[in-house]
Design a protein around this motif. Structure first.
Motif, PDB file in Angstrom:
ATOM      1  N   SER A  69      -6.258 -35.668  17.745  1.00  9.62           N
ATOM      2  CA  SER A  69      -5.387 -35.922  16.881  1.00  9.62           C
ATOM      3  C   SER A  69      -6.042 -37.091  15.901  1.00  9.62           C
ATOM      4  N   ARG A  75      -4.763 -37.102  10.257  1.00 13.17           N
ATOM      5  CA  ARG A  75      -3.793 -36.858  11.102  1.00 13.17           C
ATOM      6  C   ARG A  75      -4.107 -38.314  11.957  1.00 13.17           C
ATOM      7  N   SER A  79      -0.409 -40.585  12.147  1.00 11.72           N
ATOM      8  CA  SER A  79       0.287 -41.053  13.108  1.00 11.72           C
ATOM      9  C   SER A  79      -0.043 -42.884  13.189  1.00 11.72           C
ATOM     10  N   LEU A 121      -4.407 -44.061  19.956  1.00 14.54           N
ATOM     11  CA  LEU A 121      -5.214 -43.918  18.714  1.00 14.54           C
ATOM     12  C   LEU A 121      -6.046 -44.370  18.210  1.00 14.54           C
TER      13      LEU A 121
END
Length: 131
Positions: A69, A75, A79, A121
């Motif tokens: 991720s 990416r 996110s 994240l």
């Protein structure tokens, strides 16, 4: 073997079950599904040792997914945009009257989802940078 409080066991079942169910839902929705499934399994495995055999497998998959991720700037940017969109939608849902399922109950759920996504994240990014 120590006596386990029925209240503690019930609380672990509810919290772990909610985390697992939310994680399963997030496997198809945008969000950190495997990490929540892992968190739920960790909670449940403390009270139900038979579930501990699944923890290692899910942990391996969740770690790989977390690293993927944040593997590219695109990416990470995607996110972050999704997390901000969730928080923004939550505020709109809470403030604007007349929206379907409107109000702060739905809005706070969206805001919480955005905050959890941002936190996971950040965790994934720091973990990748450390290794």
């Amino acid at each position: 073997m120590a006596c386990v409080s029925p209240l503690r066991r019930a609380l672990a079942l509810v919290v772990g079950g909610v985390l697992v169910l939310a994680g399963v839902a997030l496997l198809v929705l945008p969000g950190p599904g495997l990490l929540l499934v892992l968190a739920g399994l960790l909670v449940l495995a403390r009270e139900f040792p038979g579930l501990s055999r699944y923890v290692e497998w899910v942990e391996g998959r969740a770690t790989v997914a977390a690293e993927e991720s944040v593997s590219s700037r695109w990416r990470v940017a995607g996110s972050v945009v999704v997390a901000l969109a969730l928080v923004g939608a939550g505020v709109v849902w809470g403030v604007v009257p007349g929206l379907p399922l409107g109000g702060w109950s739905a809005g706070s759920g969206l805001i919480l989802s955005g905050v959890v996504l941002a936190g996971l994240l950040y965790w994934s990014y720091r973990r990748l940078r450390r290794s």
